[in-house]
Design a protein around this motif. Structure first.
Motif, short mmCIF file in Angstrom:
data_model
loop_
_atom_site.label_atom_id
_atom_site.label_comp_id
_atom_site.label_asym_id
_atom_site.label_seq_id
_atom_site.Cartn_x
_atom_site.Cartn_y
_atom_site.Cartn_z
N ARG A 249 1.30 -1.23 -2.00
CA ARG A 249 0.91 0.14 -1.67
C ARG A 249 2.12 1.05 -1.72
O ARG A 249 3.27 0.58 -1.71
CB ARG A 249 0.29 0.18 -0.28
N PRO A 250 1.93 2.37 -1.73
CA PRO A 250 3.07 3.29 -1.69
C PRO A 250 3.89 3.09 -0.42
O PRO A 250 3.36 2.66 0.61
CB PRO A 250 2.41 4.67 -1.72
N HIS A 298 5.16 0.15 -5.79
CA HIS A 298 5.36 1.60 -5.75
C HIS A 298 6.75 1.99 -5.23
O HIS A 298 6.98 3.17 -4.95
CB HIS A 298 4.28 2.25 -4.87
N SER A 300 10.28 2.81 -6.03
CA SER A 300 11.09 3.17 -7.20
C SER A 300 12.45 2.50 -7.20
O SER A 300 12.99 2.17 -8.25
CB SER A 300 11.26 4.69 -7.26
N SER A 330 4.84 5.66 -10.61
CA SER A 330 5.05 6.80 -9.68
C SER A 330 5.46 8.03 -10.48
O SER A 330 6.63 8.44 -10.47
CB SER A 330 6.13 6.44 -8.66
N CYS A 333 7.60 10.92 -9.04
CA CYS A 333 8.98 10.68 -8.59
C CYS A 333 9.93 10.92 -9.76
O CYS A 333 9.88 10.20 -10.76
CB CYS A 333 9.13 9.25 -8.08
#
Length: 401
Positions: A249-250, A298, A300, A330, A333
């Motif tokens: 998940r983020p 997720h 980065s 993402s 971002c």
């Protein structure tokens, strides 16, 4: 050829609802399931990554017949495509139901993107069931498994299963004794957990085959095995602390420990501790990165860490692929395309840097930050006129969101 994993399945967005079975009134259990799903649907419409809501959906799926539970799992996996534990649960259900066509499609959709021992064990089960335990095809399937996840710290049982298959075939094909020995010797110097089990079995096998030669070979391989066994114990401690089955998940505040544990494991795997031969070391690094991205899909900074590590080793195309994959996951971002652009410029690849800046500003999702960096780069490398033209384009660009 090898018994290859099946082709990737086509994914689709599915409604969170139980398909109607008949015009008959719903039972109490069905009414409760419908209420649970309605509540979960309301929560997921607000927050698509709400894990508690998804747990409720999957609990209904697990309590339902396969034909009704499968669409619920498929929607979950559409949202969490790297959730290997849930892929495994769905495929296990399909294998139990002998729905081999669906199992094959879901294996094809998940195996390559999820380097997970449990999921690959489903592939072995699939091959067993669909080939009537054909030992040659099973050996090929195990070779594919070991090529992919054989460096996983928990892979010893799979190495032993593969070697057992080879030994069974060697009874009628004596030339395979060489292959048995090679498999033992390859496995016993890898930094795996419970490596002593392989060593004891190897030692007994060599002495049974030829006591004089066996003693020589055991003495020759003992020191390398001892070093690998110690490294395997260190890896196991770090890897146990880094959970593989958390859905990707983020990032949120409660994931800080998850990230810290995986960073510690990646530092160990990508650093200088217990170096393997170059090909195995490269495979080990790739496996560690890809496994980290299962729960951290997720995040980065994991893509950036992977790209920098690979670039340092001269694997520039692989490094670029991680920056770009992270940006695809993402897109809001700007840091990954910006990092790629700065790397390319430092390396003297101005065309590559220009391409990265173009991806950074395309669609306006990077906001003013992306345009500022792109303008500075353009002015440095192409002059004032080109920078003015880009500035005019920036003014016409839609605002993010």
């Amino acid at each position: 050829g090898r018994h290859s994993p099946p082709a990737r399945a086509r994914s689709s967005q599915l409604l969170v609802s139980l398909p109607p079975r008949s015009a008959q009134p719903l039972s109490v259990a069905e009414t409760m399931a419908a209420a649970v799903l309605a509540e979960a649907e309301a929560k997921l419409s607000e927050e698509p990554f709400d894990l508690r809501a998804w747990e409720a959906v999957l609990s209904v799926a697990d309590a339902s017949p396969l034909v009704e539970g499968r669409p619920l799992y498929e929607r979950f996996l559409h949202q969490f495509p790297c959730a290997a534990a849930q892929w495994k649960a769905l495929i296990d259900s399909e294998l139990r139901a002998r729905d081999f066509a669906s199992a094959e499609a879901h294996l094809g959709a998940s195996l390559r993107s999820c380097p997970h021992l449990g999921l690959w064990s489903c592939y072995i089960s699939f091959v067993r069931l669909t080939t009537n335990d054909d030992t040659a095809k099973l050996a090929e399937a195990y070779e594919l498994l070991l090529d992919t996840v054989g460096l996983d710290v928990g892979a010893v049982p799979h190495w032993l299963d593969y070697i057992s298959l080879l030994k069974a075939r060697a009874r009628t094909e004596p030339k395979l004794v060489v292959q048995v020995r090679a498999a033992y010797q390859r496995a016993l110097v890898l930094p795996l957990s419970k490596l002593d089990v392989i060593w004891k079995e190897y030692e007994a096998w060599e002495l049974l085959m030829n006591r004089t030669l066996g003693r020589q070979l055991v003495a020759e391989w003992k020191e390398r095995h001892t070093v690998a066994r110690r490294a395997g114990k260190d890896r196991a401690v770090l890897r146990t602390a880094a959970p593989l089955d958390a859905p990707g998940r983020p990032p949120c505040a409660e994931d800080s420990q998850l990230l810290a544990h995986w960073r510690a494991y990646l530092d160990f795997e990508l650093g200088g501790a217990f170096q393997l031969p170059p090909a195995d070391q490269a495979a080990r690094a790739t496996l560690a990165i890809e496994q980290a991205l299962l729960p951290l899909r997720h995040f980065s900074e994991v893509y950036h860490l992977a790209a920098l590590s690979l670039a340092k080793q001269g694997q520039l195309e692989a490094a670029r692929s991680y920056w770009r994959r992270g940006a695809d996951v993402s897109p809001d971002c700007p840091l990954l395309p910006l990092a790629e652009a700065e790397f390319e410029e430092r390396a003297g690849n101005l065309d590559g840097a220009s391409d990265a800046y173009e991806r950074l500003v395309r669609g306006g999702r990077s906001g003013p930050l992306g345009w500022v960096h792109a303008l500075r780069f353009t002015r440095r490398t192409k002059g004032t006129a080109a920078a003015r033209a880009l500035f005019a384009r920036a003014r016409r660009a839609p605002s993010p969101g």
